[in-house]
Design an enzyme around this catalytic site. Structure first.
Site, short mmCIF file in Angstrom:
data_model
loop_
_atom_site.label_atom_id
_atom_site.label_comp_id
_atom_site.label_asym_id
_atom_site.label_seq_id
_atom_site.Cartn_x
_atom_site.Cartn_y
_atom_site.Cartn_z
N ASP A 76 0.81 -1.22 0.00
CA ASP A 76 0.00 0.00 0.00
C ASP A 76 0.85 1.27 0.00
O ASP A 76 0.67 2.16 0.85
CB ASP A 76 -0.94 0.01 1.22
N GLU A 253 -11.34 1.37 -4.09
CA GLU A 253 -10.67 1.80 -2.85
C GLU A 253 -9.39 2.56 -3.19
O GLU A 253 -9.07 2.80 -4.35
CB GLU A 253 -10.36 0.59 -1.97
#
Length: 581
Positions: A76, A253
Site C-alpha cells: 500500500d 478503494e
C-alpha cells in the site's frame, strides 16, 4: 526551618530514586554484554542473504534499476514530494513501530528514515490480529502551511480514521492521532491550488443501496485545515461501485486526487487486493465531481495476462503518483511475486513504474504488460541501492552483529514497543521473555525481519539456557499468530531439546525434535527455495545439521493463511511454551 529541611529531604529522596532507576536501567542495558541470564537468550551475528534467480538472470544495465524497490511486506505505498525530497510510506498493520517512512532524492535510491507511528500514544494495537491495525497510509505535503500529513485507518482500539502531522519527516516528531469523523477506510488528502483541502476515501454504499457483495463507493469531504476535521454535511459519493456499475466491480478503494492543467483526476484501485486487482482513473472539472472514467481503464493490471507466464508478478494495483522537479511522472504500487507453487510468502511489495502523462490520461509504462524486474531510471540518476548507503534491493546480504549500536530500522516487533523486551550490549542482543505465546494476540517478545526473497538463507547465533519446560527461544518464520513455524531450544526435565513446531490455523504440531548434549551456544539456520523450507542447527565448531527434513512454506503464504501481511523471520523468546515433547 523545619519546612526547608523537609523540602531538602524530599528533594534528596527523589534524586536518590532517580539515580537508582538510572543505575538499574544501565545495569539492565549492559546485562547482554556482561551477564548471561538463564531463560534469556542472547543473539549475535544475524545474517540474511537473498538469492533469487531472477536477479542473476537479469543483471542491471546502464540506466536501469530494480522494481520492486522495497522487497518483502511493504504494501500500500503512498508517495509525496517537497522540492527535491520524496517521501514514501507503507501499511504496517500491528507492526511496532508502525508506518515505515522512506526518503529519496531521485526515486531510485531510498533510505528508511524512521517510522511515522513510533509511540504507544499513536499506535494502540496490543490485542489486534496481525492483519488489523494500520491500513493504507497516505502521505501528503501541503505547501500552504509547509506541513506533512499522514492520514490512515487504525483498525484497533476504536480509533478508526486518523491523521498525524509534522513539519519535517526527517526529524520525525509526528503528532498524536487526530480522530476524523467519518467511516470507511483508505482516506487520502488533496490540497488544491486555492488552499482548499479535501478527503477522499472508500466506504460502504448508503443504507439499503448495496447491490452485491463487494459493492463499495468513493466519498469526498471538504477538510478544514485549521480544525483538522472534515466539514460536516459536505460528504458526497463520487464513484459508485467502480468504472462500470453494470459489471458489478468490487472493492473500489485507495483513492487519490491529482490536478493537472486545471483538470482533477481521481485514481483508485479496483477489483480487490488479489488476482483481480487493477488501477483505474476518472476526471472532473471540479474536485467534488462528477467524475468520468477514462476509456482506457484499467491503466495498470496483471489480471488479464496468461497465468503460466515466467517470472510472474501479480496483484498489481493500489497506486500513487508523483511528479519529479523535472516534470517526469512515476507511480508506486503494490504487487506480489508468487513462487513456483503460486504462493505468496514475501507478501505485497512496493513496485514503481514510469508514467506517461503526455496525453489526457496517465499511462503506466508497461503496466498492462508482464512486469519486468528492471525499469528505466529518471534522467541523470546513479543507482546506489546496494552500496550500503541505501535500502538494498535485488540480491543482497544484510548483516547485524548486534554490537550495542542501536537497532536497525528494519527490525520491528508485533503489537508493542521493542524496547520493552530488547536489551542491547556489546556481546549481543538479549530478548527478555514474555509469558505470552506466539499464538496469542498480545505483544510478544520477538524481533522480526521481513522475508524479502523467494530463495534466502538466514543464520543467527544464540546463547541460551532454558530454566524450565515453559522457556523456549530460537527463531520463527511467521505469517500470523495462527500460521507459523517455531524452531527453538527448550527443556524437558533435566534435558535440553531443539524442536521444530508447525502451527496451522492455530493448531500446533511438533514436526521434529532432537536432544542436545548441553545448553548454551548454538547456531540456527533457516533456508528457503520457493516453497521448500529447511531448518538446521550447529554448534560453534561443527557443520549444520537439518531437523525435520524439507517442510512446506504453504502456511507462510498470504493466499493460504489469509490476511494482508507477508512472512517474517523472528528472534523469539517466551516463558509460556507449551510444546508437548
Amino acid at each position: 526551618m523545619r519546612k526547608t529541611k523537609q523540602r531538602t529531604k524530599r528533594k534528596i529522596g527523589i534524586g536518590s530514586c532517580l539515580l537508582a532507576l538510572t543505575l538499574l536501567y544501565s545495569c539492565q542495558s549492559m546485562r547482554a554484554a556482561d551477564e548471561k541470564v538463564d531463560g534469556e537468550p542472547i543473539y549475535s551475528n544475524f545474517k540474511y542473504s537473498g538469492n533469487d534467480k531472477i536477479y542473476d538472470e537479469n543483471p542491471l544495465t546502464a540506466g536501469q534499476f530494480y522494481s520492486p524497490i522495497l522487497q518483502g511486506c511493504y504494501p500500500d505505498p503512498s508517495i509525496t514530494r517537497k522540492g527535491d525530497d520524496f517521501y514514501l510510506v507503507n501499511s504496517s498493520f500491528v507492526m511496532f513501530p508502525g508506518v515505515p517512512i522512506f526518503h529519496s532524492k531521485d526515486l531510485v535510491n531510498w533510505k528508511q528514515i524512521g517510522h511515522v507511528l513510533d509511540r504507544e500514544s499513536q499506535l494502540k494495537v496490543g490485542t489486534a490480529g496481525i492483519s488489523e491495525g494500520i491500513y493504507a497510509p497516505d502521505i501528503m505535503y501541503n505547501p500552504y502551511n509547509d506541513t506533512f500529513y499522514m492520514i490512515t485507518t487504525q483498525i484497533a482500539s476504536g480509533i478508526g480514521n486518523m491523521v498525524v502531522k509534522t513539519k519535517d519527516p526527517q526529524k520525525g516528531n509526528w503528532t498524536d492521532p487526530i480522530q476524523l469523523n467519518f467511516g470507511g477506510i483508505d482516506p487520502a488528502l488533496f490540497f488544491d491550488d486555492d488552499g482548499k483541502a479535501y478527503v477522499v476515501h472508500n466506504d460502504a454504499p448508503d443504507d439499503g443501496k448495496e447491490l452485491y457483495q463487494g459493492h463499495r463507493v468513493i466519498k469526498i469531504w471538504e477538510y478544514d485545515v485549521d480544525k483538522d476535521q472534515v466539514v460536516a454535511g459536505t460528504s458526497k459519493i463520487i464513484v459508485d461501485g467502480g468504472v462500470d456499475l453494470s459489471t458489478k466491480p468490487i472493492w473500489i478503494e485507495a483513492p487519490h486526487i491529482y490536478k493537472k492543467n486545471g483538470t482533477y483526476y481521481l485514481m483508485c484501485a479496483e477489483g480487490g487486493t488479489g488476482s483481480n486487482h487493477s488501477e483505474v482513473v476518472f476526471s472532473s472539472t471540479n474536485p467534488m465531481g462528477p467524475y468520468v472514467p477514462a476509456t482506457t481503464n484499467p491503466i495498470l493490471s496483471q489480471r488479464h495476462l496468461p497465468q503460466d507466464r515466467s517470472n510472474k508478478v501479480d496483484w498489481a494495483g493500489h497506486a500513487d503518483l508523483v511528479q519529479t522537479p523535472e516534470g517526469e511522472w512515476y507511480g508506486v504500487f503494490l504487487a506480489v511475486r508468487p513462487n513456483e507453487k503460486k504462493r505468496v510468502n514475501t507478501g505485497r511489495e512496493t513496485f514503481i513504474l514510469p508514467v506517461d502523462w503526455s496525453g489526457e490520461w496517465p499511462v503506466f509504462e508497461g503496466g498492462m504488460e508482464p512486469l519486468k524486474p528492471s525499469i528505466r531510471m529518471p534522467k541523470g540518476v546513479k543507482n546506489e541501492m546496494n552500496t550500503g548507503a541505501y535500502f538494498a534491493n535485488g540480491n543482497f546480504t544484510f548483516i547485524d552483529k548486534f554490537e550495542g549500536k542501536g537497532l536497525d530500522l528494519r527490525w520491528i516487533a508485533l503489537r508493542g514497543p521493542r524496547e520493552k523486551f530488547v536489551l542491547e550490549g556489546k556481546a549481543g542482543l538479549a530478548i527478555k521473555p514474555f509469558e505470552v505465546s506466539i499464538r496469542e494476540q498480545k505483544p510478544i517478545s520477538a524481533l522480526f525481519y521481513r522475508q524479502q526473497h523467494r530463495a534466502f538463507t538466514t543464520e543467527v547465533e544464540m546463547d541460551y539456557t532454558p530454566r524450565s519446560e515453559s522457556d523456549l527461544a530460537g527463531i520463527t518464520c511467521l505469517q500470523s499468530e495462527a500460521f507459523n513455524y517455531v524452531f527453538g531450544v527448550t527443556r524437558s526435565g533435566n534435558d535440553y531439546y531443539l524442536v521444530l513446531e508447525r502451527t496451522e490455523k492455530g493448531s500446533a504440531q511438533v514436526v521434529a525434535k532432537e536432544k542436545l548434549t548441553e545448553s548454551g551456544k548454538i547456531k540456527l539456520r533457516v533456508q528457503a527455495e520457493g516453497d521448500n523450507y529447511q531448518f538446521s542447527y550447529a554448534s560453534t565448531d561443527s557443520d549444520y545439521k537439518n531437523i525435520g527434513g524439507t517442510v512446506s512454506g504453504d502456511i507462510l503464504s498470504t493466499d493460504v493463511a489469509g490476511g494482508f501481511t507477508g512472512s517474517m523471520i523472528g528472534l523469539y523468546s517466551t516463558s509460556a511454551n507449551n510444546m508437548k515433547l
